[in-house]
Scaffold this motif. Structure first.
Motif, PDB file in Angstrom:
ATOM      1  N   ILE A 188      -3.627   4.824   5.888  1.00 11.49           N
ATOM      2  CA  ILE A 188      -4.825   4.289   5.240  1.00 11.49           C
ATOM      3  C   ILE A 188      -5.627   3.500   6.262  1.00 11.49           C
ATOM      4  CG2 ILE A 188      -5.696   2.806   3.393  1.00 11.49           C
ATOM      5  CD1 ILE A 188      -2.975   3.300   1.959  1.00 11.49           C
ATOM      6  N   VAL A 189      -6.884   3.892   6.457  1.00 12.37           N
ATOM      7  CA  VAL A 189      -7.734   3.244   7.442  1.00 12.37           C
ATOM      8  C   VAL A 189      -8.709   2.317   6.727  1.00 12.37           C
ATOM      9  CG1 VAL A 189      -9.380   3.567   9.322  1.00 12.37           C
ATOM     10  CG2 VAL A 189      -7.559   5.247   8.958  1.00 12.37           C
ATOM     11  N   VAL A 190      -8.707   1.056   7.114  1.00 11.39           N
ATOM     12  CA  VAL A 190      -9.638   0.076   6.568  1.00 11.39           C
ATOM     13  C   VAL A 190     -10.249  -0.693   7.726  1.00 11.39           C
ATOM     14  CG1 VAL A 190      -8.418  -0.198   4.375  1.00 11.39           C
ATOM     15  CG2 VAL A 190      -7.866  -1.703   6.304  1.00 11.39           C
ATOM     16  N   GLU A 191     -11.372  -1.310   7.471  1.00 17.45           N
ATOM     17  CA  GLU A 191     -12.012  -2.136   8.487  1.00 17.45           C
ATOM     18  C   GLU A 191     -11.509  -3.566   8.380  1.00 17.45           C
ATOM     19  OE1 GLU A 191     -16.551  -3.319   9.925  1.00 17.45           O
ATOM     20  OE2 GLU A 191     -16.220  -1.588   8.599  1.00 17.45           O
ATOM     21  N   GLY A 192     -11.266  -4.193   9.510  1.00 16.47           N
ATOM     22  CA  GLY A 192     -10.819  -5.578   9.500  1.00 16.47           C
ATOM     23  C   GLY A 192     -11.886  -6.487   8.914  1.00 16.47           C
ATOM     24  N   PRO A 227       0.820  -1.210   0.000  1.00 18.21           N
ATOM     25  CA  PRO A 227       0.000   0.000   0.000  1.00 18.21           C
ATOM     26  C   PRO A 227       0.853   1.259   0.000  1.00 18.21           C
ATOM     27  CG  PRO A 227      -0.022  -1.041   2.169  1.00 18.21           C
ATOM     28  CD  PRO A 227       0.673  -1.988   1.246  1.00 18.21           C
ATOM     29  N   PRO A 228       0.309   2.361  -0.510  1.00 14.93           N
ATOM     30  CA  PRO A 228       1.083   3.605  -0.589  1.00 14.93           C
ATOM     31  C   PRO A 228       1.260   4.314   0.743  1.00 14.93           C
ATOM     32  CG  PRO A 228      -1.139   3.950  -1.417  1.00 14.93           C
ATOM     33  CD  PRO A 228      -1.011   2.484  -1.163  1.00 14.93           C
ATOM     34  N   ASP A 275     -12.013  -5.615  -7.788  1.00 16.86           N
ATOM     35  CA  ASP A 275     -10.552  -5.471  -7.858  1.00 16.86           C
ATOM     36  C   ASP A 275     -10.165  -4.121  -8.462  1.00 16.86           C
ATOM     37  OD1 ASP A 275     -10.599  -8.076  -6.969  1.00 16.86           O
ATOM     38  OD2 ASP A 275      -9.882  -8.951  -8.845  1.00 16.86           O
ATOM     39  N   THR A 276     -10.873  -3.731  -9.516  1.00 16.27           N
ATOM     40  CA  THR A 276     -10.542  -2.484 -10.203  1.00 16.27           C
ATOM     41  C   THR A 276     -10.791  -1.274  -9.323  1.00 16.27           C
ATOM     42  OG1 THR A 276     -10.886  -3.347 -12.434  1.00 16.27           O
ATOM     43  CG2 THR A 276     -11.215  -0.991 -12.129  1.00 16.27           C
ATOM     44  N   ILE A 277     -11.958  -1.205  -8.672  1.00 11.92           N
ATOM     45  CA  ILE A 277     -12.243  -0.011  -7.870  1.00 11.92           C
ATOM     46  C   ILE A 277     -11.381   0.023  -6.608  1.00 11.92           C
ATOM     47  CG2 ILE A 277     -14.547   0.347  -8.799  1.00 11.92           C
ATOM     48  CD1 ILE A 277     -15.746  -0.984  -6.411  1.00 11.92           C
ATOM     49  N   LEU A 278     -10.986  -1.154  -6.103  1.00 11.76           N
ATOM     50  CA  LEU A 278     -10.065  -1.170  -4.969  1.00 11.76           C
ATOM     51  C   LEU A 278      -8.683  -0.697  -5.418  1.00 11.76           C
ATOM     52  CD1 LEU A 278      -9.611  -1.866  -2.006  1.00 11.76           C
ATOM     53  CD2 LEU A 278      -9.081  -4.217  -2.706  1.00 11.76           C
ATOM     54  N   TRP A 279      -8.247  -1.169  -6.578  1.00 12.48           N
ATOM     55  CA  TRP A 279      -6.976  -0.701  -7.144  1.00 12.48           C
ATOM     56  C   TRP A 279      -7.004   0.815  -7.324  1.00 12.48           C
ATOM     57  CZ3 TRP A 279      -6.386   1.881 -11.821  1.00 12.48           C
ATOM     58  CH2 TRP A 279      -5.077   2.074 -12.260  1.00 12.48           C
ATOM     59  N   ASP A 280      -8.115   1.340  -7.817  1.00 17.03           N
ATOM     60  CA  ASP A 280      -8.234   2.779  -8.057  1.00 17.03           C
ATOM     61  C   ASP A 280      -8.219   3.552  -6.746  1.00 17.03           C
ATOM     62  OD1 ASP A 280      -8.458   4.824 -10.048  1.00 17.03           O
ATOM     63  OD2 ASP A 280     -10.549   5.133  -9.427  1.00 17.03           O
ATOM     64  N   ALA A 281      -8.829   2.979  -5.701  1.00 18.22           N
ATOM     65  CA  ALA A 281      -8.822   3.642  -4.399  1.00 18.22           C
ATOM     66  C   ALA A 281      -7.399   3.761  -3.864  1.00 18.22           C
ATOM     67  CB  ALA A 281      -9.700   2.873  -3.412  1.00 18.22           C
ATOM     68  N   PHE A 282      -6.624   2.705  -3.985  1.00 22.50           N
ATOM     69  CA  PHE A 282      -5.229   2.769  -3.543  1.00 22.50           C
ATOM     70  C   PHE A 282      -4.404   3.668  -4.460  1.00 22.50           C
ATOM     71  CE2 PHE A 282      -6.229  -1.260  -1.255  1.00 22.50           C
ATOM     72  CZ  PHE A 282      -5.830  -0.848   0.007  1.00 22.50           C
TER      73      PHE A 282
END
Length: 343
Positions: A210-214, A136-137, A194-201
């Motif tokens: 970067i905050v994500v939910e477990g 992740p960035p 996969d695409t929209i997650l890639w775009d989010a990152f």
């Protein structure tokens, strides 16, 4: 001949991306921000494909020309309208005849255009590769806690100038539990997730936390791609808690829509064995009386708390009380600032 270029993420910010595949192909997945101007309809593509197999490529191309030639001008006008002065990047499945045809039409009309080398397939390969060895960035803060604590509401309310928030459940259109699709429709494909997650990152500022939910490996029918799940497991773990009464209240508010009654009954049936016959009967009776609070309490006490995090194999890096979301946000910021100051 039109200029052919390889995909780079920067193209998404500088070009009008035109997908000339069929509406069905586009719906399954497409480049972020792309518009669909199909050369062929779903039915026409099926016809051409059959003809190609049975009679050969020449007959298939001639039939394709017969089907589409009357639409050429309209397609060019549509692309130009979408482009609004930007250069166009056009693509099809693998950078073949469909995108080449559109690119030639645009070029002949005097409009600047490029054709994507390898088409959607080349882009998809990049997405898959990105997640295979996921880095992740920015540092990952993974928010954990029992059902009903309000984790999703909490992370979505965080200051976007300080945190990058990626709502995995929101992207997947599923809450990630037995009742996760109640009130939602998880119509998204794995490829598009996969695409929209890639775009989010891709859009996450470099270095910003970067905050994500477990989550588990799967969110409904969708899987976290590549090594995302393993990378989250190595992130900074934040355990969130709230009182039972607050959890019941928040869970009740989330499902307090009478139109959800039928889908809640279906979800209850799915977990019948895990609840046991007595508990299942009790909670079903509460649902039939539309006692949402009673249903929420029953599920928390007899299902969620017994199933999730029962044997938590890790120690959290911090614990935060979510009774007050605003105060919890301040505590998260204090924790992270302190962590950054450590040698």
């Amino acid at each position: 001949m039109p200029h052919v270029i390889s995909f780079t993420p920067a193209l998404l910010d500088t070009h009008c991306i035109v997908d000339v595949r069929t509406p069905l192909e586009f719906a399954e997945d497409h480049l972020p921000g792309a518009v669909n101007v199909p050369i062929l309809t779903n039915e026409e593509r099926a016809e051409i494909g059959t003809l190609h197999k049975e009679a050969g490529p020449r007959q298939a191309r001639m039939r394709g020309l017969e089907l589409t030639c009357g639409r050429f001008a309209a397609m060019v006008h549509e692309v130009v309208a979408h482009a609004a002065g930007r250069q166009v990047l056009v693509y099809c499945w693998r950078g073949g005849l469909r995108s080449l045809s559109m690119a030639i039409l645009l070029e002949m009309s005097g409009y600047p255009v490029a054709q994507l080398k390898g088409g959607y397939r080349a882009f998809r390969n990049q997405v898959v590769s990105y997640f295979e060895n996921f880095a992740p960035p920015g540092p990952l803060l993974v928010i954990h806690g029992m059902t009903g604590t309000g984790k999703t509401t909490f992370i979505n309310g965080l200051d976007r100038d300080r945190w990058t928030v990626i709502d995995l459940e929101g992207l997947a259109c599923h809450r990630g539990s037995a009742f996760g699709e109640v009130g939602l429709v998880q119509a998204i494909s794995q490829k598009h997730f996969d695409t929209i997650l890639w775009d989010a990152f891709r859009n996450a500022p470099e270095g910003r936390p970067i905050v994500v939910e477990g989550e588990s490996q799967r969110i409904g029918r969708i899987s976290l791609p590549g090594s995302v799940y393993e990378t989250m497991g190595k992130g900074c773990k934040i355990w969130c808690h709230a009182s039972l009464e607050t959890r019941v209240q928040r869970l009740s508010a989330e499902y307090a829509c009478v139109e959800y009654r039928e889908s809640m009954a279906v979800a209850l049936e799915r977990i019948r064995k895990k609840l046991g016959g007595v508990r299942y009967t009790e909670i079903t009776a509460l649902l039939e009386r539309w006692d949402v609070g009673g249903v929420a309490r029953g599920l928390i006490e007899h299902y969620y708390d017994r199933l999730y995090y029962k044997n938590r194999p890790w120690t959290p890096d911090a614990e935060i009380d979510l009774e007050d979301f605003s105060l919890a946000g301040e505590h998260l910021a204090e924790f992270w600032s302190e962590r950054q100051r450590r040698p």
